[in-house]
Design a protein around this motif. Structure first.
Motif, mmCIF file in Angstrom:
data_model
loop_
_atom_site.group_PDB
_atom_site.id
_atom_site.type_symbol
_atom_site.label_atom_id
_atom_site.label_comp_id
_atom_site.label_asym_id
_atom_site.label_seq_id
_atom_site.Cartn_x
_atom_site.Cartn_y
_atom_site.Cartn_z
ATOM 1 N N PRO A 286 38.977 41.394 51.531
ATOM 2 C CA PRO A 286 40.015 41.751 50.558
ATOM 3 C C PRO A 286 39.566 41.681 49.094
ATOM 4 C CG PRO A 286 40.303 39.479 51.203
ATOM 5 C CD PRO A 286 39.093 40.002 51.954
ATOM 6 N N LEU A 287 38.309 41.293 48.820
ATOM 7 C CA LEU A 287 37.931 41.091 47.419
ATOM 8 C C LEU A 287 36.519 41.586 47.186
ATOM 9 C CD1 LEU A 287 39.400 39.734 45.023
ATOM 10 C CD2 LEU A 287 38.056 37.688 45.483
ATOM 11 N N SER A 288 36.357 42.415 46.187
ATOM 12 C CA SER A 288 35.026 42.878 45.794
ATOM 13 C C SER A 288 35.156 43.479 44.405
ATOM 14 C CB SER A 288 34.489 43.896 46.796
ATOM 15 O OG SER A 288 35.364 44.992 46.940
ATOM 16 N N ALA A 289 34.064 44.058 43.922
ATOM 17 C CA ALA A 289 34.132 44.690 42.600
ATOM 18 C C ALA A 289 35.197 45.780 42.562
ATOM 19 C CB ALA A 289 32.774 45.293 42.259
ATOM 20 N N TRP A 290 35.450 46.414 43.716
ATOM 21 C CA TRP A 290 36.290 47.623 43.753
ATOM 22 C C TRP A 290 37.766 47.358 43.974
ATOM 23 C CZ3 TRP A 290 33.458 51.015 41.647
ATOM 24 C CH2 TRP A 290 32.090 51.114 41.936
ATOM 25 N N ASP B 4 40.038 44.340 35.501
ATOM 26 C CA ASP B 4 39.111 45.041 34.599
ATOM 27 C C ASP B 4 37.802 44.275 34.398
ATOM 28 O OD1 ASP B 4 40.856 47.148 34.216
ATOM 29 O OD2 ASP B 4 41.759 46.277 32.426
ATOM 30 N N ASN B 5 37.904 42.963 34.163
ATOM 31 C CA ASN B 5 36.672 42.217 33.842
ATOM 32 C C ASN B 5 35.708 42.157 35.019
ATOM 33 O OD1 ASN B 5 38.453 40.554 35.183
ATOM 34 N ND2 ASN B 5 37.823 38.690 34.123
ATOM 35 N N TYR B 6 36.241 42.081 36.253
ATOM 36 C CA TYR B 6 35.362 42.080 37.422
ATOM 37 C C TYR B 6 34.732 43.458 37.623
ATOM 38 C CZ TYR B 6 37.096 37.511 38.922
ATOM 39 O OH TYR B 6 37.396 36.186 39.005
ATOM 40 N N LEU B 7 35.557 44.495 37.518
ATOM 41 C CA LEU B 7 35.032 45.851 37.729
ATOM 42 C C LEU B 7 33.937 46.162 36.708
ATOM 43 C CD1 LEU B 7 35.088 48.695 39.018
ATOM 44 C CD2 LEU B 7 36.806 49.317 37.311
ATOM 45 N N PHE B 8 34.260 46.009 35.434
ATOM 46 C CA PHE B 8 33.281 46.367 34.404
ATOM 47 C C PHE B 8 32.109 45.400 34.386
ATOM 48 C CE2 PHE B 8 36.784 49.036 33.136
ATOM 49 C CZ PHE B 8 36.149 50.194 32.724
ATOM 50 N N GLY B 9 32.362 44.143 34.747
ATOM 51 C CA GLY B 9 31.269 43.179 34.851
ATOM 52 C C GLY B 9 30.255 43.595 35.900
ATOM 53 N N ASN B 10 30.763 44.037 37.043
ATOM 54 C CA ASN B 10 29.867 44.492 38.120
ATOM 55 C C ASN B 10 29.165 45.803 37.752
ATOM 56 O OD1 ASN B 10 29.988 42.925 40.944
ATOM 57 N ND2 ASN B 10 31.966 42.682 39.924
ATOM 58 N N LEU B 11 29.891 46.715 37.122
ATOM 59 C CA LEU B 11 29.277 47.994 36.735
ATOM 60 C C LEU B 11 28.181 47.758 35.705
ATOM 61 C CD1 LEU B 11 32.448 50.294 36.511
ATOM 62 C CD2 LEU B 11 30.682 50.306 38.294
HETATM 63 C C1 LIG Z 1 31.977 41.191 40.596
HETATM 64 O O1 LIG Z 1 33.175 41.194 41.363
HETATM 65 C C2 LIG Z 1 33.391 40.010 42.091
HETATM 66 C C3 LIG Z 1 34.596 40.201 42.998
HETATM 67 O O2 LIG Z 1 35.742 40.507 42.274
HETATM 68 C C4 LIG Z 1 33.537 38.847 41.147
HETATM 69 O O3 LIG Z 1 33.709 37.647 41.876
HETATM 70 C C5 LIG Z 1 32.300 38.755 40.264
HETATM 71 O O4 LIG Z 1 32.496 37.732 39.296
HETATM 72 C C6 LIG Z 1 32.044 40.076 39.562
HETATM 73 N N1 LIG Z 1 30.773 39.999 38.835
HETATM 74 C C7 LIG Z 1 30.706 40.191 37.537
HETATM 75 C C8 LIG Z 1 29.342 40.123 36.949
HETATM 76 O O5 LIG Z 1 31.682 40.424 36.840
#
Ligand SMILES: *[C@@H]1O[C@H](CO)[C@@H](O)[C@H](O)[C@H]1NC(C)=O
Ligand SMILES: *[C@@H]1O[C@H](CO)[C@@H](O)[C@H](O)[C@H]1NC(C)=O
Length: 305
Positions: free
Chosen positions: A74-78, A93-100
């Motif tokens: 249930p949880l990922s960047a998307w 937003d912060n997780y999505l853009f952080g991962n991108l």
């Molecule tokens: C990427 O997404 C995951 C899941 O939401 C989160 O736990 C993680 O902190 C995010 N990574 C960054 C660099 O933002």
């Protein structure tokens, strides 16, 4: 629309959106690209492939130059989970853009979303949902790779275990939620706007009930456009003409491209497929997405049989 006579051609010419385009690709391209197109453009440094399989699958072999941002429920960047126990909600937003950013993705790239179809057709809908999320995140060039790595593999194309060197892009931003609608919005649209249910016919008609929506049937006045019907027997998206015919068979062939259409499904996966096809293959530009979908609807309202 059928271009069988000059009058219909004239009518077709009027069938364009009045809204500004969200995507900037030539008319012969759509939001779905083929494996052969991708292979022929392997030289292009502006292309960035995002492989959305698990880290283990990616490590075992991926399309050259692809980077990995896994889709996981249930949880990922998307996607995020909740509020109110809702599955498959848009990410923070912060997780999505952080991962991108960490994956080196920037808005100047042509993004290709590659999933797999291990259990068809879900990964194809997931790829579309991810592409939708990238659109809402303001990326102007986003495509789904039709068939994903499964088709790529089947065609005997090159895979590699080499992981590209990544420089964080520093991309930031926020999701544009204009297309995202809630329960009350959909309730007000009953009988006066086009509502499309992307689930299988047996779920739509109430003979099957899914675990996340305990009431059988569909949202009142919704029509059924199953996401599975957008796919061929191999689980790949059909050609544009076939998709157009399919959509016309459900909503009619006289619907203007900027007419509002609301899409939903069980939890918001399947509907991503319809959202993407309507927007980026067929040229509709006022498609709303009920992210809560049936799981949210049945908390308050009844379905129709
Ligand atoms: C990427 O997404 C995951 C899941 O939401 C989160 O736990 C993680 O902190 C995010 N990574 C960054 C660099 O933002
Ligand atoms: C519901 O849809 C399924 C699948 O198309 C079909 O087999 C079934 O007969 C339908 N049931 C009703 C009550 O219409």
């Amino acid at each position: 629309m059928r271009l069988s006579n000059p009058l219909s051609l004239l009518f077709a010419a009027a069938q364009v959106c009045t809204a500004a385009p969200t995507f900037y690709w030539p008319p012969w391209m759509t939001g779905i690209v083929s494996t052969s197109w991708l292979a022929a453009h392997s030289w292009d440094p502006t292309i960035q492939i995002i492989d959305t399989r698990s880290a283990a699958d990616y490590a075992a072999g991926h399309i050259p130059k692809a980077i990995n941002i896994p889709w996981a429920v249930p949880l990922s960047a998307w996607i995020s989970y909740g509020p109110d126990d809702l599955l498959l909600q848009l990410p923070e937003d912060n997780y999505l853009f952080g991962n991108l950013s960490a994956a080196g993705i920037s808005k100047s790239k042509r993004i290709i979303i590659s999933s797999s179809k291990a259990t068809p057709p879900y990964p194809q809908a997931e790829a579309a949902r991810i592409a939708m999320t990238m659109k809402l995140a303001g990326f102007p060039l986003v495509h789904v790779l039709n068939g994903g790595i499964t088709k790529w593999h089947a065609e005997g194309r090159t895979v590699t275990t080499t992981v590209p060197t990544i420089t964080p892009s520093g991309v930031t931003g926020s999701l544009d939620r204009t297309d995202i609608v809630d329960r009350e919005y959909v309730h007000a649209a009953i009988n006066n706007k086009i509502i499309l249910d992307a689930r299988d016919p047996s779920v739509y008609n109430g003979s099957v009930t899914e675990q996340w929506a305990s009431k059988p049937g569909h949202i009142p006045s919704a029509k059924n456009l199953p996401t599975v019907s957008l796919l061929d027997s191999n689980g790949n998206y059909k050609e544009r003409a076939a998709l157009a015919e399919l959509v016309e068979s459900v909503i009619g062939d006289d619907v203007d491209k900027d007419t509002e259409i609301i899409v939903y499904c069980g939890v918001g996966g399947y509907a991503g497929g319809i959202y993407w096809v309507l927007n980026t293959v067929l040229g509709f530009c006022n498609v709303k997405f009920y992210d809560g979908s049936s799981q949210d609807w049945v908390k308050v309202y009844d379905m129709e049989l």
